[in-house]
Design an enzyme around this catalytic site. Structure first.
Site, PDB file in Angstrom:
ATOM      1  N   LEU A 329       0.875  -1.080   0.012  1.00 12.93           N
ATOM      2  CA  LEU A 329       0.019   0.118  -0.090  1.00 12.93           C
ATOM      3  C   LEU A 329       0.702   1.103  -0.086  1.00 12.93           C
ATOM      4  CD1 LEU A 329      -2.628  -1.185   2.773  1.00 12.93           C
ATOM      5  CD2 LEU A 329      -2.578  -1.541   0.120  1.00 12.93           C
ATOM      6  N   ASP A 330       2.248   1.257   0.176  1.00  9.02           N
ATOM      7  CA  ASP A 330       3.076   2.402   0.310  1.00  9.02           C
ATOM      8  C   ASP A 330       3.733   2.554  -1.061  1.00  9.02           C
ATOM      9  OD1 ASP A 330       4.860   4.252   1.161  1.00  9.02           O
ATOM     10  OD2 ASP A 330       5.822   2.946   2.491  1.00  9.02           O
TER      11      ASP A 330
END
Length: 406
Positions: A329-330
């Site tokens: 997600l980063d």
């Protein structure tokens, strides 16, 4: 096999076939998941009686596994998880689908290597590389190297084929009593500046490397890439002709030859089979559509983006970035990638996180155009080659647009 294992195998194959028939995917996960629910030891039962090779690392696993399966295929039928489902569910499904084969070559997610070693009792384990990947949910590189080191320490009978150019891999494999080293080069150094043994800096010069505070250093490779070919342990040079692009794939071929060599396959026997591999689960696939020749390149972390830029022709290039669960997600890893090699070509961007990519390209002073769909990208470039570089789920989205090309 025990009766429960036979039942689990049958149900696994049926579930995978139904998934494929329903268009829900290739069945490489659901079949194994159901089989393991019925018999938790199913993977061990299915691996029993086969000569198994495992291939693990951060980058290049799927391609190297495909090349290795082709090379080992000189000796007989090979079961393999060719679509990249690299956790125990995928291994179980692949072995169940193929039925009894004398050989198996399995790609293994680096986090699951210890578990899969225990289940399959492999003859050979190939360790490709370790670099940062999805750090919002995955382990740091040195922690992963320690897991590998511990796993191999419990299995001294395994023959290890390991990358001499990666200090993390050398440290993880260094105490294994049966180690064959290969050299395929290492373009990405940012995750191995510090020695995992002593914490001192690692120095590099002329392809060599060494720790400044302990004896850890690059071992002499048995297999090495030289020019457009591979040198074998006897010192003989073999020309490697591949349909796959980039020098990195000659390195993957060298690894495949080294693993196949542990099964008794000679390079002269394996090389024609490697030359027939054209794409792997869509990676490197070329598709003609509306006058454009589209080539798909998967890049999921800084090290693999660096290699993708090396493979891509100087042609219009579409970059696509998502940040869904399989991607991590980063997206801050984008700032570890140098996008400046793209300044000399038209660049298009798309994907869920296209705006994150836009900011990163502005920092690197790379002009770009944002497109909302793949069809818009096609309309935005003239007839000819279109390079597509995408991370995992973005790659799968575009592959689906092209009818799940393999």
């Amino acid at each position: 096999m025990p009766l429960i294992a036979k039942v689990a195998t049958s149900v696994s194959k049926t579930a995978a076939a139904l998934s494929r028939a329903a268009g829900r995917g290739d069945g490489s996960v659901i079949g194994g998941w159901i089989g393991l629910k019925i018999d938790p030891d199913l993977l061990a039962h299915l691996a029993s009686g086969r000569a198994v090779a495992l291939v693990s690392g951060t980058n290049g696993k799927t391609t190297t596994t495909r090349l290795t399966a082709a090379a080992v295929g000189v000796l007989g039928r090979v079961a393999t998880n060719s679509f990249g489902a690299n956790m125990p569910t995928g291994h179980t499904s692949a072995l169940a689908k193929e039925g009894h084969t004398p050989f198996a070559v399995l790609e293994v997610d680096e986090h699951y290597l210890a578990q899969v070693i225990d289940a399959t009792r492999p003859r050979v384990v190939a360790l490709l590389n370790l670099s940062r990947d999805q750090l919002d949910r995955a382990k740091e590189v040195a922690m992963m190297a320690q897991l590998w080191k511990t796993a191999l320490a419990g299995h001294p009978e395994i023959k290890v084929v390991a990358n001499a150019d990666d200090p993390m891999v050398v440290w993880a494999a260094g105490n294994s009593p049966q180690t064959t080293w290969f050299s395929a080069g290492q373009r990405w150094h940012d995750d191995s500046f510090v020695c995992p043994e002593s914490g001192h800096p690692i120095e590099r010069a002329d392809g060599d490397w060494w720790c400044t505070g302990c004896p850890l250093r690059r071992p002499r490779p048995h297999w090495a890439v030289e020019d457009e070919g591979v040198i074998d342990p006897r010192g003989d040079w073999h020309l490697v002709k591949l349909q796959l692009p980039g020098k990195v794939n000659i390195g993957n071929a060298a690894t495949a030859l080294a693993v196949a060599g542990e099964f008794g396959v000679r390079p002269i026997e394996a090389l024609p089979r490697l030359a027939r591999v054209a794409s792997i689960a869509g990676r490197y696939a070329q598709v003609d559509r509306d006058g454009r020749n589209i080539r798909l390149l998967l890049a999921k972390n800084p090290a693999s983006w660096l290699e993708a830029f090396d493979m891509a022709d100087q042609a219009p290039t579409l970059l696509s970035i998502n940040a869904r669960d399989p991607d991590g997600l980063d997206t801050s890893w984008l700032y570890d990638v140098d996008f400046s090699p793209l300044r000399d070509r038209p660049v298009l961007i798309t994907g869920d996180r296209a705006y994150d990519l836009a900011v990163r390209l502005q920092v690197n002073q790379v002009p770009f155009r944002h497109v909302k769909t793949f069809d818009e990208a096609l309309r935005s470039v003239p007839p000819g080659r279109l390079e597509v570089i995408a991370n995992y789920t973005a790659f799968q989205d575009i592959r689906a647009e092209l009818d799940r090309v393999n």
